[in-house]
Design a protein around this motif. Structure first.
Motif, PDB file in Angstrom:
ATOM      1  N   ARG A 194       3.826   4.441   5.703  1.00  0.00           N
ATOM      2  CA  ARG A 194       3.036   4.380   6.935  1.00  0.00           C
ATOM      3  C   ARG A 194       3.192   3.062   7.680  1.00  0.00           C
ATOM      4  O   ARG A 194       2.845   2.958   8.831  1.00  0.00           O
ATOM      5  CB  ARG A 194       1.546   4.578   6.596  1.00  0.00           C
ATOM      6  CG  ARG A 194       1.222   5.979   6.106  1.00  0.00           C
ATOM      7  CD  ARG A 194      -0.195   6.068   5.578  1.00  0.00           C
ATOM      8  NE  ARG A 194      -0.371   5.367   4.313  1.00  0.00           N
ATOM      9  CZ  ARG A 194      -1.421   4.621   4.005  1.00  0.00           C
ATOM     10  NH1 ARG A 194      -2.400   4.451   4.856  1.00  0.00           N
ATOM     11  NH2 ARG A 194      -1.507   4.020   2.820  1.00  0.00           N
ATOM     12  N   TYR A 195       3.676   2.030   6.988  1.00  0.00           N
ATOM     13  CA  TYR A 195       3.671   0.687   7.598  1.00  0.00           C
ATOM     14  C   TYR A 195       5.059   0.279   8.078  1.00  0.00           C
ATOM     15  O   TYR A 195       5.971   0.068   7.278  1.00  0.00           O
ATOM     16  CB  TYR A 195       3.164  -0.352   6.593  1.00  0.00           C
ATOM     17  CG  TYR A 195       1.699  -0.207   6.274  1.00  0.00           C
ATOM     18  CD1 TYR A 195       0.743  -0.966   6.941  1.00  0.00           C
ATOM     19  CD2 TYR A 195       1.263   0.710   5.315  1.00  0.00           C
ATOM     20  CE1 TYR A 195      -0.610  -0.832   6.654  1.00  0.00           C
ATOM     21  CE2 TYR A 195      -0.084   0.849   5.018  1.00  0.00           C
ATOM     22  CZ  TYR A 195      -1.015   0.075   5.690  1.00  0.00           C
ATOM     23  OH  TYR A 195      -2.350   0.218   5.409  1.00  0.00           O
ATOM     24  N   SER A 196       5.180   0.140   9.414  1.00  0.00           N
ATOM     25  CA  SER A 196       6.409  -0.414   9.986  1.00  0.00           C
ATOM     26  C   SER A 196       6.478  -1.893   9.631  1.00  0.00           C
ATOM     27  O   SER A 196       5.492  -2.482   9.169  1.00  0.00           O
ATOM     28  CB  SER A 196       6.360  -0.275  11.511  1.00  0.00           C
ATOM     29  OG  SER A 196       5.305  -1.098  11.998  1.00  0.00           O
ATOM     30  N   LEU A 197       7.607  -2.505   9.904  1.00  0.00           N
ATOM     31  CA  LEU A 197       7.749  -3.937   9.630  1.00  0.00           C
ATOM     32  C   LEU A 197       6.687  -4.745  10.384  1.00  0.00           C
ATOM     33  O   LEU A 197       6.057  -5.656   9.832  1.00  0.00           O
ATOM     34  CB  LEU A 197       9.152  -4.391  10.040  1.00  0.00           C
ATOM     35  CG  LEU A 197       9.536  -5.782   9.574  1.00  0.00           C
ATOM     36  CD1 LEU A 197       9.602  -5.879   8.058  1.00  0.00           C
ATOM     37  CD2 LEU A 197      10.872  -6.193  10.184  1.00  0.00           C
TER      38      LEU A 197
ATOM     39  N   VAL B  65      11.807   3.273  -4.567  1.00  0.00           N
ATOM     40  CA  VAL B  65      10.589   3.156  -3.764  1.00  0.00           C
ATOM     41  C   VAL B  65      10.849   2.080  -2.716  1.00  0.00           C
ATOM     42  O   VAL B  65      10.942   0.889  -3.045  1.00  0.00           O
ATOM     43  CB  VAL B  65       9.360   2.800  -4.618  1.00  0.00           C
ATOM     44  CG1 VAL B  65       8.131   2.623  -3.726  1.00  0.00           C
ATOM     45  CG2 VAL B  65       9.086   3.878  -5.673  1.00  0.00           C
ATOM     46  N   GLY B  66      11.012   2.509  -1.472  1.00  0.00           N
ATOM     47  CA  GLY B  66      11.292   1.547  -0.410  1.00  0.00           C
ATOM     48  C   GLY B  66      11.229   2.212   0.948  1.00  0.00           C
ATOM     49  O   GLY B  66      11.289   3.443   1.043  1.00  0.00           O
ATOM     50  N   HIS B  67      11.068   1.391   1.980  1.00  0.00           N
ATOM     51  CA  HIS B  67      10.950   1.907   3.353  1.00  0.00           C
ATOM     52  C   HIS B  67      12.314   1.781   4.054  1.00  0.00           C
ATOM     53  O   HIS B  67      12.685   0.694   4.486  1.00  0.00           O
ATOM     54  CB  HIS B  67       9.888   1.108   4.108  1.00  0.00           C
ATOM     55  CG  HIS B  67       9.461   1.752   5.385  1.00  0.00           C
ATOM     56  ND1 HIS B  67      10.346   2.387   6.237  1.00  0.00           N
ATOM     57  CD2 HIS B  67       8.242   1.863   5.952  1.00  0.00           C
ATOM     58  CE1 HIS B  67       9.683   2.869   7.264  1.00  0.00           C
ATOM     59  NE2 HIS B  67       8.407   2.571   7.118  1.00  0.00           N
TER      60      HIS B  67
ATOM     61  N   GLU C 141       0.836  -1.211   0.000  1.00  0.00           N
ATOM     62  CA  GLU C 141       0.000   0.000   0.000  1.00  0.00           C
ATOM     63  C   GLU C 141       0.872   1.262   0.000  1.00  0.00           C
ATOM     64  O   GLU C 141       0.561   2.241  -0.672  1.00  0.00           O
ATOM     65  CB  GLU C 141      -0.947   0.019   1.209  1.00  0.00           C
ATOM     66  CG  GLU C 141      -2.066  -0.998   1.111  1.00  0.00           C
ATOM     67  CD  GLU C 141      -2.974  -0.765  -0.100  1.00  0.00           C
ATOM     68  OE1 GLU C 141      -3.269   0.401  -0.423  1.00  0.00           O
ATOM     69  OE2 GLU C 141      -3.365  -1.757  -0.738  1.00  0.00           O
ATOM     70  N   ASP C 142       1.951   1.253   0.793  1.00  0.00           N
ATOM     71  CA  ASP C 142       2.893   2.385   0.777  1.00  0.00           C
ATOM     72  C   ASP C 142       3.506   2.539  -0.612  1.00  0.00           C
ATOM     73  O   ASP C 142       3.701   3.653  -1.110  1.00  0.00           O
ATOM     74  CB  ASP C 142       4.028   2.154   1.784  1.00  0.00           C
ATOM     75  CG  ASP C 142       3.625   2.492   3.218  1.00  0.00           C
ATOM     76  OD1 ASP C 142       2.699   3.308   3.400  1.00  0.00           O
ATOM     77  OD2 ASP C 142       4.243   1.940   4.152  1.00  0.00           O
ATOM     78  N   ALA C 143       3.837   1.392  -1.200  1.00  0.00           N
ATOM     79  CA  ALA C 143       4.453   1.421  -2.539  1.00  0.00           C
ATOM     80  C   ALA C 143       3.485   2.015  -3.556  1.00  0.00           C
ATOM     81  O   ALA C 143       3.871   2.850  -4.384  1.00  0.00           O
ATOM     82  CB  ALA C 143       4.856   0.002  -2.944  1.00  0.00           C
ATOM     83  N   ILE C 144       2.220   1.609  -3.483  1.00  0.00           N
ATOM     84  CA  ILE C 144       1.239   2.126  -4.455  1.00  0.00           C
ATOM     85  C   ILE C 144       1.020   3.635  -4.233  1.00  0.00           C
ATOM     86  O   ILE C 144       0.877   4.391  -5.191  1.00  0.00           O
ATOM     87  CB  ILE C 144      -0.098   1.335  -4.397  1.00  0.00           C
ATOM     88  CG1 ILE C 144       0.134  -0.163  -4.701  1.00  0.00           C
ATOM     89  CG2 ILE C 144      -1.140   1.938  -5.348  1.00  0.00           C
ATOM     90  CD1 ILE C 144       0.588  -0.497  -6.118  1.00  0.00           C
ATOM     91  N   ASP C 145       1.048   4.080  -2.979  1.00  0.00           N
ATOM     92  CA  ASP C 145       0.969   5.537  -2.728  1.00  0.00           C
ATOM     93  C   ASP C 145       2.092   6.255  -3.487  1.00  0.00           C
ATOM     94  O   ASP C 145       1.868   7.292  -4.118  1.00  0.00           O
ATOM     95  CB  ASP C 145       1.158   5.852  -1.231  1.00  0.00           C
ATOM     96  CG  ASP C 145      -0.019   5.428  -0.378  1.00  0.00           C
ATOM     97  OD1 ASP C 145      -1.079   5.104  -0.932  1.00  0.00           O
ATOM     98  OD2 ASP C 145       0.142   5.417   0.869  1.00  0.00           O
TER      99      ASP C 145
END
Ligand code: NAD
Ligand code: UGA
Length: 346
Positions: free
Chosen positions: A320-323, A254-256, A230-234
């Motif tokens: 927005r998403y932690s591991l 694109v990565g956290h 979802e973060d990636a699609i944002d």
């Protein structure tokens, strides 16, 4: 209209869903539609089941691209097992077949959003910095006999060709380098390890659901930064919007960057979260295995890769998403799927 080549895959299916949710008209091309079965009846969605390597489909690809405002190209072999097993097919599809899409975009003056990979950064080598930046980090690959790098090499040449088309022929493009996206609909599950080798999240999820060992390749000491789909699609939607042309002819990670773990720790986190979400299930054992035994001769691996995300952050993106969050969401999805499939079995 937005064209999504590879719209039936893991990233493609989530992207098509988001585009439809936002009222866009979408045309997807893929050999597979299982992951987008829910979209097939949408008025704003058209699916062409077509193999882009088949010359009979050249005209279809041309028509789709000609009609499109923007083309996403996600078609590729994207699984390390394939890099070792069928390196020539990997180059054929990931470089030469993708170049046909690049040429058509150029010919029709259509903006291309090309999916590449963080694997282009390759090995750590003797770098000083382990945070990889799109326009300054070197791309370091291993020797030819380490066949794993053929994927990275094909993607790198594709990037260089796209860049050259931009420079010489004014192609409008953005290149995306994803860093280990995970989430629902990733790859496929295997009931036993000899049924295949999906990427690591799907592989460990299979082990949890079907109670076979979680294999830690070379001890699971290498690291990855995992990104929730979802973060990636944002991020991808921001790139599509391209306000003020900020992503014109840019390469974008694109990565956290904060979700880095060793694969061993990743396995342990998955076990812990699975035990919380499904307290009645048994937990599989962790087993160490060599890369050669697991994937075959020619396997090598990135030790570590963390994205510099300045470009996206300056456009307003924050993951927005932690591991913990992304594993909880993803594991819960598969538990629900598994249970609903058990319910329908006679
Ligand atoms: P995926 O395998 O789920 O998607 C690829 C899609 O391409 C599949 O649906 C497949 O059916 C389709 N395809 C393959 N050959 C085709 C052909 N000949 N004609 C038509 N369709 C064909 O992979 P993904 O994870 O969704 O990756 C999408 C893209 O992003 C790929 O280019 C991959 O290299 C890149 N990428 C993904 C990740 C990740 O984290 N998932 C990381 C780095 C790079
Ligand atoms: C992936 C693939 O090349 C592409 O999908 C993509 O371009 C990119 O990286 C990405 O997803 O960003 P990799 O991360 O090595 O490559 O693939 P995974 O199968 O997810 O493996 C991650 C790590 O887990 C590797 O070190 C691998 O050896 C290990 N692994 C994998 C295990 O220890 N056990 C398994 O069962 C599977």
């Amino acid at each position: 209209m937005i064209a999504v080549f590879g719209g039936g895959g893991f990233i493609g299916s989530h992207l098509c869903q988001r585009l439809i949710d936002q009222g866009k008209s979408v045309v997807a091309v893929d050999i597979d539609s299982e992951k987008i079965a829910n979209l097939l009846s949408e008025d704003s969605f058209t699916f062409h089941e077509a193999d882009i390597t088949d010359e009979e489909n050249d005209e279809l690809c041309r028509e789709v691209i000609k009609e499109a405002d923007v083309v996403f190209d996600l078609i590729a072999y994207a699984n390390p097992q394939q890099y070792v097993d069928k390196p020539l097919e990997v180059v054929e599809l990931n470089l030469f077949e993708n170049l046909k899409i690049v040429d058509l975009c150029e010919e029709t003056d259509t903006r291309l959003i090309q999916f590449s990979t963080c694997e282009v950064y390759g090995l750590l080598g003797n770098r000083d910095d382990i945070v990889f930046s799109e326009d300054s980090s070197n791309l370091i690959l291993g020797p030819i006999e380490d066949q794993r790098w053929i994927y990275s090499c094909a993607k790198q040449l594709l990037e260089r060709m796209v860049h050259a088309h931009g420079q010489e022929n004014q192609l409008q493009y953005t290149i995306i380098r994803p860093f280990n996206f995970i989430g629902p609909q990733m790859d496929y599950l295997v009931e036993s390890p000899d049924e295949g080798t999906p990427r690591v999240f799907a592989s460990f999820m299979s082990a949890l659901l079907f109670d076979h060992p979680m294999y830690l390749v070379n001890g699971g000491t290498n690291r990855r930064t995992f990104t929730y789909i979802e973060d990636a699609i944002d991020a991808i939607m921001l790139i599509l919007r391209n306000e003020g042309g900020q992503f014109d002819r840019e390469i974008v990670n694109v990565g956290h960057p904060n979700n880095e773990v060793t694969i061993e720790e990743f396995a342990n986190r998955m076990r812990t979260i699975y035990a919380e979400l499904s307290p009645d299930g048994t937990l599989p054992e962790l087993r160490t295995i060599s890369g050669e035994e697991f994937y075959g001769e020619g396997y090598d691996d990135s030790e570590r890769r963390i994205p510099d995300t300045d470009k996206l952050q300056s456009a307003g993106w924050e993951p927005r998403y932690s591991l913990e969050d992304l594993l909880t969401e993803s594991i819960q999805y598969y538990i629900d799927q598994f249970e609903s499939e058990l319910d329908v079995q006679p």
